[in-house]
Design an enzyme around this catalytic site. Sequence first.
Site, PDB file in Angstrom:
ATOM      1  N   HIS A 130       0.520  -1.246  -0.014  1.00  9.77           N
ATOM      2  CA  HIS A 130       0.284   0.217   0.192  1.00  9.77           C
ATOM      3  C   HIS A 130       0.625   0.896   0.180  1.00  9.77           C
ATOM      4  CE1 HIS A 130      -3.492   2.111   0.477  1.00  9.77           C
ATOM      5  NE2 HIS A 130      -2.954   2.637   1.062  1.00  9.77           N
ATOM      6  N   CYS A 131       0.894   1.942  -0.742  1.00  9.06           N
ATOM      7  CA  CYS A 131       2.019   3.373  -1.202  1.00  9.06           C
ATOM      8  C   CYS A 131       1.254   4.541  -1.235  1.00  9.06           C
ATOM      9  CB  CYS A 131       2.228   3.236  -3.181  1.00  9.06           C
ATOM     10  SG  CYS A 131       3.389   4.661  -2.992  1.00  9.06           S
ATOM     11  N   PRO A 132       1.698   4.901   0.513  1.00 11.81           N
ATOM     12  CA  PRO A 132       1.212   6.160   0.313  1.00 11.81           C
ATOM     13  C   PRO A 132       0.387   7.527  -0.354  1.00 11.81           C
ATOM     14  CG  PRO A 132       2.863   5.938   1.634  1.00 11.81           C
ATOM     15  CD  PRO A 132       3.051   4.714   0.739  1.00 11.81           C
ATOM     16  N   ASN A 135      -1.857   6.962  -2.383  1.00  8.89           N
ATOM     17  CA  ASN A 135      -2.765   6.761  -1.570  1.00  8.89           C
ATOM     18  C   ASN A 135      -3.677   5.483  -2.130  1.00  8.89           C
ATOM     19  OD1 ASN A 135      -4.474   7.310   0.244  1.00  8.89           O
ATOM     20  ND2 ASN A 135      -6.145   7.930  -0.565  1.00  8.89           N
TER      21      ASN A 135
END
Length: 266
Positions: A130-132, A135
């Site tokens: 999950h990549c910030p 998002n």
Amino acid sequence: MMAAAAERCSRDPCGALCPLLAYLSVGYADYAVLAHVLPQPALRASPWCPIHAVTFNLLVLLLLASHTRAVFADPGVVPLPGTAIDFSDLHPTERDSDEWTLCSRCEAYRPPRAQHCRVCHRCVRRMDHHCPWINNCIGELNQKYFIQFLFYTGLTSAYAAGLVLAAWLGPSGGDGAENRIQTTHCVVLLLESLLFGVFVTVVFYDQVVSILTEQPHKRGSKEARGGRAWAAALQEVFGAGCVLSWLCPCSPPSRPTYGLLPHGDV
């Protein structure tokens, strides 16, 4: 799509700040190049100046397009069954990566290489992480756009750094105050380009290596080491079309189909 993105922001505030920081950084880079780098004497008098402006903005456009697709695209969320499935007599066991598994949180079966995301609260097919910065999860259906975002960010950073160095190595001119302002923006732009350039290069390398070394299907050892296996692995992410289409954020990725239940006895 907007509602899903807003819900992810509420669960992970970092997922709201990182894309905003990315857009602000890209906006500043475009402003610095057009207003303070290209107008310098070393570049302003060159016939290549308008070409540099168009090329840089084209890279920025592709960067933003790929980032937007990665943010709002479905990463490959495993659909939930329409009716509840009784798992009382089933116990999750360790299985091969090519087999269906059971997610106790979603209370559903998931296809091979799917994982549960603690932020999205759903299983995602071929989930990487999950990549910030987008998002969103990096999964089967948006990994192509994420890699394109990394690629164009790296190119844009290298282009901006190259323009700054070209402006510094060329003849100088103008008054002292103007030169100080331009120099300040050039220094900031160069530092930003180096920082983001190195960061996305490392992540891009990690993504490509993970694709090439992943064994999505059971293959013979010779085939797994061959170029055909690497090409097949890349096509699984970018699609089976022309290689040039792999660089286009508008072209869709490959879309494997899965049922809600695995084949055979469950």
